[in-house]
Structure formats: C-alpha cells, structure tokens
Design a protein around this motif. Structure first.
Motif, short mmCIF file in Angstrom:
data_model
loop_
_atom_site.label_atom_id
_atom_site.label_comp_id
_atom_site.label_asym_id
_atom_site.label_seq_id
_atom_site.Cartn_x
_atom_site.Cartn_y
_atom_site.Cartn_z
N VAL A 1 0.80 -1.14 0.21
CA VAL A 1 -0.15 -0.40 0.23
C VAL A 1 0.29 1.56 0.17
O VAL A 1 0.51 2.01 -0.89
N ASN A 2 2.10 1.07 0.50
CA ASN A 2 2.55 2.80 0.69
C ASN A 2 4.05 2.60 -0.58
O ASN A 2 4.70 3.68 -0.63
N VAL A 3 3.62 1.66 -0.73
CA VAL A 3 4.54 1.63 -2.83
C VAL A 3 3.99 1.91 -3.87
O VAL A 3 4.40 1.96 -4.94
N LEU A 4 2.13 2.56 -4.06
CA LEU A 4 1.64 2.34 -4.76
C LEU A 4 1.91 3.10 -5.29
O LEU A 4 2.25 4.31 -5.32
N LYS A 5 2.16 2.73 -7.07
CA LYS A 5 2.05 3.72 -8.11
C LYS A 5 0.98 4.41 -8.01
O LYS A 5 -0.29 3.96 -7.81
N GLU A 6 1.35 5.82 -9.09
CA GLU A 6 0.04 6.74 -9.26
C GLU A 6 -1.22 6.28 -9.98
O GLU A 6 -0.44 5.25 -11.14
N ASN A 7 -2.49 5.68 -9.43
CA ASN A 7 -3.46 4.78 -10.25
C ASN A 7 -3.02 3.24 -9.67
O ASN A 7 -3.83 3.11 -10.46
N GLU A 8 -2.43 2.86 -9.62
CA GLU A 8 -2.13 1.16 -9.77
C GLU A 8 -3.22 0.71 -8.72
O GLU A 8 -4.03 -0.45 -9.22
N LEU A 9 -3.71 1.49 -7.47
CA LEU A 9 -4.96 1.28 -7.02
C LEU A 9 -6.31 1.03 -8.64
O LEU A 9 -6.80 -0.42 -8.61
N GLU A 10 -6.83 2.28 -8.87
CA GLU A 10 -7.34 2.08 -10.07
C GLU A 10 -6.98 0.80 -11.16
O GLU A 10 -8.56 0.10 -11.43
#
Ligand SMILES: [Zn+2]
Length: 259
Positions: A69-78
């Motif tokens: 969660v702390n190293v997610l790239k931009e938009n990675e969750l979406e």
C-alpha cells in the motif's frame, strides 16, 4: 488423491525461473490446483499469465497486499480494480487476494483501510472470494466483515485469537494452514479446533520455513503432502480422508471443479 495449494505467490520474482518445474513437480505430488495470489498490479498480471500458461492447474487471485500500500504507483489501485473487473468478465479471476490489514504497517493505517475497503467492495460486487491477510488484525477484520455482503472469505495462515476463529467458522469462513502445521504448536492447536469443512491447505511460498522438515529450502507446492499429513495427524484421521474433504472445500470455496 487430489491436493491443493490454495495460497501461493507463484508470480513472485523468486519463482520466475522455476515456475514450470514447480508446477510439474506439484502434479507429481498430487497437488492439482494452485491459487496464485498477487501483491500488486504487476504480480496480478503475472498471476493471470501463469493461469493462462497452466489452465486447469493455476488459478489467479488478484489484488493489492497491505505491504504494498505504501509503494503504490499513481493509479495503481484504480488500474488493479479495473483489471479485476475486466478479467472477471472473461471468467478469468478465481479470487481477490491477497488483501487485508497488517498491524506492522500502522503508520499508513488509513491507506491500508482504504485499499482493503475498495477490494472488499469489489469482491462484494463481483461475488468473488476474498483471500485475507490479517497479521495482528484478525479479530478486527472478523468483526468488520459482516458489514460487507461477502459470501466467501478465506483467512489465510490463521494463527489467533481463537475467539475470532470460532466467529469466522460461525460465519462460514474458511482458513488456510500451511507448513507450520508440521511444527508449530500454536498452528496445530488451530488445526485441531477448526472444523475440517472450513480448512484449506497452503504453502504461502516463497515464504521460507526454517524449521524441520523444511529447513529453509525453497518453498514449493510439493510441500503440501507434508501439510496434509500434519493435519491428518492432528485430527487423528486418515490422510486420504483429510485430502478428500479439503479437495471438496476447495471446489466449494472457489467454485472450481478440480481436474
Ligand atoms: Zn501470502
């Protein structure tokens, strides 16, 4: 006998060079199904590719692990949520996982909660099983899950507290246990108490187990027979009967017919 590894990270970089060998060896060890859990977008793609390469043996679980969660790239969750929805339309997703909460990462607790909530809402919407990591957070997670409409929940590597185990069983949840069933008194106690109808087997590879009989060797699906033997010993049952019930549990939980 059909054995299952319901929780492995086959798309982990540590397995990059030996996935073929591990899958072949799994089959030789009667391990007929592997659920490849993912940590982030990239390993989710990796799990999908492995499932395509080994149809009817490797099944993908897609998601974002609390450690990432702390190293997610931009938009990675979406993008990961979108990937799951798209692949689900093709019937290509076995579960959402590995998702959850980890007390060790409480500095970004709110982000963990946000990602976990988004993943659980998608599991709810798509009616997919959720495979959950709950280190230090099991009681809290078991208490929060009834606010979601989830029909299939798997608490992976359940260790404690026992009160949460009994609640989880009441809710119809499943747990997985792996190599520690062979040497850990705590895990053997959980195995003893959980109804066999709520139990699945896992390796969680490439997590390494240093105690005998594993001795720090590369974790592989071929460890599963040892796990099943340990469960049979604790439950005082025949290995074949334990294996049969766990195979049935796998089919029920994932809605997958074992080959
Ligand atoms: Zn895992």
């Amino acid at each position: 006998m059909k054995l299952v590894d319901a929780h492995i990270h086959l798309s982990d970089v540590k397995y990059a060079k030996c996935a073929d060998e591990l899958v072949a060896e799994a089959k030789n060890s009667s391990v007929v199904a592997l659920v490849s859990n993912s940590m982030d977008f990239e390993t989710s793609i990796g799990s999908l590719k492995l499932a395509e390469k080994f149809p009817g043996t490797v099944y993908p679980a897609l998601g974002i692990h609390p450690w990432n969660v702390n190293v997610l790239k931009e938009n990675e969750l979406e993008e990961t949520l979108k990937l799951i929805s798209e692949q689900h339309l093709k019937n290509a997703v076995a579960a959402i996982g590995e998702i959850g909460l980890d007390y060790k990462y409480e500095t970004i607790w709110e982000k963990q909660m946000m990602v976990f909530d988004r993943m659980l809402r998608l599991a709810e919407k798509l009616d997919l099983p959720a495979i959950i990591h709950s280190r230090g957070t099991t009681a809290q997670i078991v208490d929060m899950l009834p606010s979601y409409n989830l029909k299939r929940v798997l608490l992976h590597w359940f260790s404690h507290p026992m009160g949460a185990l009994y609640k989880a069983v009441d809710y119809g949840y499943f747990i997985t246990e792996g190599p520690p069933a062979a040497y850990s008194n705590g895990i053997r106690h959980v195995v003893k108490k959980v109804p066999l109808t709520n139990l699945l087997t896992e390796t969680d590879g490439p997590v390494t187990y240093y105690k005998p009989p594993f001795n720090g060797k590369l974790t592989r699906p071929a460890f599963i027979p040892t796990v099943v033997e340990a469960v049979a010993e604790v439950k005082n049952m025949a290995v074949a009967d334990v294996a049969d019930q766990i195979a049935r549990n796998f089919e029920t939980f994932f809605n997958i017919k074992l080959n």
